[in-house]
Motif scaffolding. Structure first.
Motif, PDB file in Angstrom:
ATOM      1  N   PRO A 184      -5.571  30.406   7.132  1.00  0.00           N
ATOM      2  CA  PRO A 184      -6.791  29.727   6.671  1.00  0.00           C
ATOM      3  C   PRO A 184      -7.488  29.059   7.842  1.00  0.00           C
ATOM      4  O   PRO A 184      -6.852  28.701   8.839  1.00  0.00           O
ATOM      5  N   LEU A 185      -8.805  28.864   7.718  1.00  0.00           N
ATOM      6  CA  LEU A 185      -9.579  28.319   8.825  1.00  0.00           C
ATOM      7  C   LEU A 185     -10.067  26.897   8.597  1.00  0.00           C
ATOM      8  O   LEU A 185     -10.153  26.103   9.526  1.00  0.00           O
ATOM      9  N   ILE A 186     -10.410  26.588   7.366  1.00  0.00           N
ATOM     10  CA  ILE A 186     -11.004  25.283   7.107  1.00  0.00           C
ATOM     11  C   ILE A 186     -10.466  24.713   5.807  1.00  0.00           C
ATOM     12  O   ILE A 186     -10.221  25.452   4.848  1.00  0.00           O
ATOM     13  N   TRP A 187     -10.229  23.413   5.814  1.00  0.00           N
ATOM     14  CA  TRP A 187      -9.698  22.708   4.648  1.00  0.00           C
ATOM     15  C   TRP A 187     -10.764  21.738   4.142  1.00  0.00           C
ATOM     16  O   TRP A 187     -11.428  21.050   4.934  1.00  0.00           O
ATOM     17  N   LEU A 188     -10.902  21.669   2.830  1.00  0.00           N
ATOM     18  CA  LEU A 188     -11.933  20.855   2.209  1.00  0.00           C
ATOM     19  C   LEU A 188     -11.289  19.743   1.378  1.00  0.00           C
ATOM     20  O   LEU A 188     -10.379  19.999   0.587  1.00  0.00           O
ATOM     21  N   ILE A 189     -11.781  18.522   1.570  1.00  0.00           N
ATOM     22  CA  ILE A 189     -11.306  17.369   0.813  1.00  0.00           C
ATOM     23  C   ILE A 189     -12.399  16.910  -0.138  1.00  0.00           C
ATOM     24  O   ILE A 189     -13.565  16.803   0.250  1.00  0.00           O
ATOM     25  N   THR A 190     -12.028  16.642  -1.388  1.00  0.00           N
ATOM     26  CA  THR A 190     -12.903  15.937  -2.315  1.00  0.00           C
ATOM     27  C   THR A 190     -12.145  14.728  -2.837  1.00  0.00           C
ATOM     28  O   THR A 190     -10.909  14.706  -2.838  1.00  0.00           O
ATOM     29  N   ALA A 191     -12.893  13.721  -3.276  1.00  0.00           N
ATOM     30  CA  ALA A 191     -12.255  12.497  -3.755  1.00  0.00           C
ATOM     31  C   ALA A 191     -13.098  11.865  -4.854  1.00  0.00           C
ATOM     32  O   ALA A 191     -14.301  12.135  -4.967  1.00  0.00           O
ATOM     33  N   SER A 192     -12.442  11.037  -5.656  1.00  0.00           N
ATOM     34  CA  SER A 192     -13.117  10.385  -6.774  1.00  0.00           C
ATOM     35  C   SER A 192     -12.443   9.048  -7.060  1.00  0.00           C
ATOM     36  O   SER A 192     -11.293   8.816  -6.670  1.00  0.00           O
ATOM     37  N   GLU A 193     -13.156   8.172  -7.771  1.00  0.00           N
ATOM     38  CA  GLU A 193     -12.558   6.937  -8.254  1.00  0.00           C
ATOM     39  C   GLU A 193     -11.371   7.255  -9.163  1.00  0.00           C
ATOM     40  O   GLU A 193     -11.304   8.321  -9.772  1.00  0.00           O
ATOM     41  N   ARG A 194     -10.441   6.317  -9.282  1.00  0.00           N
ATOM     42  CA  ARG A 194      -9.225   6.532 -10.063  1.00  0.00           C
ATOM     43  C   ARG A 194      -9.518   6.633 -11.567  1.00  0.00           C
ATOM     44  O   ARG A 194      -8.929   7.450 -12.280  1.00  0.00           O
ATOM     45  N   TYR A 195     -10.451   5.812 -12.045  1.00  0.00           N
ATOM     46  CA  TYR A 195     -10.768   5.791 -13.473  1.00  0.00           C
ATOM     47  C   TYR A 195     -12.266   6.019 -13.715  1.00  0.00           C
ATOM     48  O   TYR A 195     -12.871   5.411 -14.590  1.00  0.00           O
ATOM     49  N   LYS A 196     -12.839   6.917 -12.912  1.00  0.00           N
ATOM     50  CA  LYS A 196     -14.258   7.223 -13.077  1.00  0.00           C
ATOM     51  C   LYS A 196     -14.535   8.587 -12.442  1.00  0.00           C
ATOM     52  O   LYS A 196     -14.053   8.865 -11.341  1.00  0.00           O
ATOM     53  N   ILE A 197     -15.291   9.426 -13.155  1.00  0.00           N
ATOM     54  CA  ILE A 197     -15.628  10.749 -12.602  1.00  0.00           C
ATOM     55  C   ILE A 197     -16.865  10.602 -11.727  1.00  0.00           C
ATOM     56  O   ILE A 197     -17.992  10.956 -12.107  1.00  0.00           O
ATOM     57  N   VAL A 198     -16.676  10.052 -10.552  1.00  0.00           N
ATOM     58  CA  VAL A 198     -17.764   9.837  -9.599  1.00  0.00           C
ATOM     59  C   VAL A 198     -17.282  10.292  -8.227  1.00  0.00           C
ATOM     60  O   VAL A 198     -16.249   9.817  -7.749  1.00  0.00           O
ATOM     61  N   PRO A 199     -17.991  11.207  -7.582  1.00  0.00           N
ATOM     62  CA  PRO A 199     -17.514  11.698  -6.284  1.00  0.00           C
ATOM     63  C   PRO A 199     -17.631  10.666  -5.180  1.00  0.00           C
ATOM     64  O   PRO A 199     -18.611   9.923  -5.106  1.00  0.00           O
ATOM     65  N   TYR A 200     -16.611  10.611  -4.360  1.00  0.00           N
ATOM     66  CA  TYR A 200     -16.693   9.856  -3.107  1.00  0.00           C
ATOM     67  C   TYR A 200     -17.589  10.652  -2.163  1.00  0.00           C
ATOM     68  O   TYR A 200     -17.496  11.872  -2.085  1.00  0.00           O
ATOM     69  N   LYS A 201     -18.484   9.974  -1.452  1.00  0.00           N
ATOM     70  CA  LYS A 201     -19.448  10.694  -0.623  1.00  0.00           C
ATOM     71  C   LYS A 201     -19.318  10.323   0.849  1.00  0.00           C
ATOM     72  O   LYS A 201     -19.092   9.163   1.197  1.00  0.00           O
ATOM     73  N   PRO A 220     -20.400  15.466  -1.077  1.00  0.00           N
ATOM     74  CA  PRO A 220     -19.262  15.029  -1.892  1.00  0.00           C
ATOM     75  C   PRO A 220     -17.962  15.704  -1.481  1.00  0.00           C
ATOM     76  O   PRO A 220     -17.016  15.768  -2.254  1.00  0.00           O
ATOM     77  N   TYR A 221     -17.920  16.246  -0.283  1.00  0.00           N
ATOM     78  CA  TYR A 221     -16.692  16.820   0.256  1.00  0.00           C
ATOM     79  C   TYR A 221     -16.758  16.773   1.778  1.00  0.00           C
ATOM     80  O   TYR A 221     -17.824  16.553   2.365  1.00  0.00           O
ATOM     81  N   LYS A 222     -15.611  16.985   2.412  1.00  0.00           N
ATOM     82  CA  LYS A 222     -15.554  16.959   3.870  1.00  0.00           C
ATOM     83  C   LYS A 222     -14.641  18.075   4.347  1.00  0.00           C
ATOM     84  O   LYS A 222     -13.520  18.228   3.847  1.00  0.00           O
ATOM     85  N   GLY A 223     -15.112  18.863   5.298  1.00  0.00           N
ATOM     86  CA  GLY A 223     -14.350  19.994   5.797  1.00  0.00           C
ATOM     87  C   GLY A 223     -13.691  19.708   7.135  1.00  0.00           C
ATOM     88  O   GLY A 223     -14.201  18.926   7.946  1.00  0.00           O
ATOM     89  N   TYR A 224     -12.555  20.351   7.347  1.00  0.00           N
ATOM     90  CA  TYR A 224     -11.808  20.198   8.607  1.00  0.00           C
ATOM     91  C   TYR A 224     -11.312  21.559   9.079  1.00  0.00           C
ATOM     92  O   TYR A 224     -10.756  22.329   8.291  1.00  0.00           O
ATOM     93  N   PHE A 225     -11.473  21.828  10.362  1.00  0.00           N
ATOM     94  CA  PHE A 225     -10.825  22.991  10.957  1.00  0.00           C
ATOM     95  C   PHE A 225      -9.369  22.673  11.300  1.00  0.00           C
ATOM     96  O   PHE A 225      -8.569  23.571  11.494  1.00  0.00           O
ATOM     97  N   ASP A 226      -9.052  21.390  11.383  1.00  0.00           N
ATOM     98  CA  ASP A 226      -7.707  20.928  11.731  1.00  0.00           C
ATOM     99  C   ASP A 226      -7.019  20.424  10.466  1.00  0.00           C
ATOM    100  O   ASP A 226      -7.388  19.385   9.904  1.00  0.00           O
ATOM    101  N   SER A 227      -5.998  21.147   9.994  1.00  0.00           N
ATOM    102  CA  SER A 227      -5.317  20.771   8.750  1.00  0.00           C
ATOM    103  C   SER A 227      -4.608  19.425   8.874  1.00  0.00           C
ATOM    104  O   SER A 227      -4.517  18.663   7.906  1.00  0.00           O
ATOM    105  N   THR A 228      -4.116  19.111  10.067  1.00  0.00           N
ATOM    106  CA  THR A 228      -3.417  17.837  10.271  1.00  0.00           C
ATOM    107  C   THR A 228      -4.362  16.667  10.052  1.00  0.00           C
ATOM    108  O   THR A 228      -4.021  15.684   9.385  1.00  0.00           O
TER     109      THR A 228
END
Length: 345
Positions: A93-110, A120-128
């Motif tokens: 794989p080449l790139i890893w994507l992170i998404t996040a949200s509040e614990r008790y709310k369907i709202v994306p972390y930006k 509403p997501y962040k990509g990384y070429f470095d998995s570490t």
């Protein structure tokens, strides 16, 4: 006087460097990853002329070029130099994507980035680095989701290469992927990722159907396979979107306190398990979720999982209604209308 001005400018630059050090570090890391790929691509013409390269894979590359041309000629997608180079991933794989949200709310972390805006997501070429950031987000109390992606668009800043992993896809899935990414290069609205991804998903879906009809015919196995897959995926996406509404209703009963709470977590887990197990009834011949000995919290999808459906699938019915009722199913005219009415980067 000039010396004072230069010292003031240097002071400002240093302050900005400190304030934006994380963004600068991330930008440098991403640039290195992109440059590493671009430095190791081959021209498609050279790959096709290479007698050692398997003929079966050459046919897949030619199919991608045909899909791209169909997108430009028949759908009105923007011509570009994308997919004129090839990158061999060697199964990685080449790139890893992170998404996040509040614990008790369907709202994306930006995440906010200069020039391109809010995502509403962040990509990384470095998995570490990706895993490290995910752990940091978890420690702040956020739900997270992380995974590798099969393609991405650089919005015309670079020539997006054909990736070796693309060649393993079925025809319909491949057409969807290519047309999805080319849509990003045609129309991309700043700070409106939900519109961008939903539109690209819509054009990818509708464009793939039209390409398969053009290429193979109305009764082709390629078209039937894709339509069945689309029928299931649409049903599953719709089910997950309805699940977000149910979760949102549950969370509203919790109040505004986002601190971890065992009772809230128990109710949340029960709701998510029910949403996932109910998905098994969507198509009787295809089961999706088979819990055996219960689920640990680490195995159970969380709010960030549902955020992905909002980002990519929540506006499909809106696009479809407008597309069919106002434009009579003419995708090229509809895309021209969208390009005219939305300010693209």
């Amino acid at each position: 006087m000039l010396k004072r001005i230069l010292l003031a400018l240097l002071f400002i630059i240093v302050l900005l460097g400190i304030y934006y050090r994380d963004i600068l570090s991330y930008g440098v890391m991403q640039a290195k990853g992109q440059i590493s790929i671009l430095a190791n691509v081959e021209e498609v013409e050279d790959v096709l002329a290479n007698p050692a390269f398997p003929d079966s894979l050459k046919r897949r590359i030619r199919l991608i070029l045909e899909i791209k041309q169909f997108g430009v000629d028949s759908l009105g997608l923007k011509p570009s130099d994308n997919y004129t180079t090839f990158y061999n991933q060697h199964g990685k794989p080449l790139i890893w994507l992170i998404t996040a949200s509040e614990r008790y709310k369907i709202v994306p972390y930006k995440w906010n980035f200069p020039v391109v805006g809010t995502f509403p997501y962040k990509g990384y070429f470095d998995s570490t680095r990706a895993v490290r950031e995910e752990k940091e987000l978890i420690t702040t109390g956020l739900d997270t989701d992380i995974g590798d992606v099969s393609a991405w668009s650089t919005l015309g800043y670079f020539k997006d290469p054909i990736l070796s992993s693309m060649l393993k896809r079925r025809d319909g899935s491949l057409a969807n992927l290519i047309l999805h990414e080319l849509t990003h290069g045609t129309l991309f609205v700043k700070n409106n990722l939900e519109l961008n991804e939903n539109l690209a998903s819509f054009v990818g879906d509708q464009g793939a159907i039209r390409f398969l009809k053009y290429k193979y015919g109305l009764d082709s196995p390629q078209l039937r396979t894709y339509q069945y897959s689309k029928k299931y995926n649409d049903a599953y996406s719709g089910h997950m979107l309805r699940g977000t509404v149910k979760l949102d209703s549950l969370y509203k009963t919790f109040g505004n306190n986002m601190s971890p709470d065992r009772r809230k977590d128990s109710l949340k887990k029960a709701m998510i398990v029910k949403i996932l197990t109910d998905a098994d009834t969507l198509l009787s011949t295809k089961r999706t979720f088979k819990p055996k000995n219960g689920l640990s919290d680490s195995q159970l999808p969380n709010n960030a999982y549902f955020i992905n459906y909002l980002t990519y699938k929540s506006r499909q019915n809106i696009f479809l209604e407008e597309f069919e009722n106002k434009f009579g199913g003419d995708l090229k005219k509809y895309l021209a209308y969208l390009k005219e009415n939305y300010p693209s980067m």
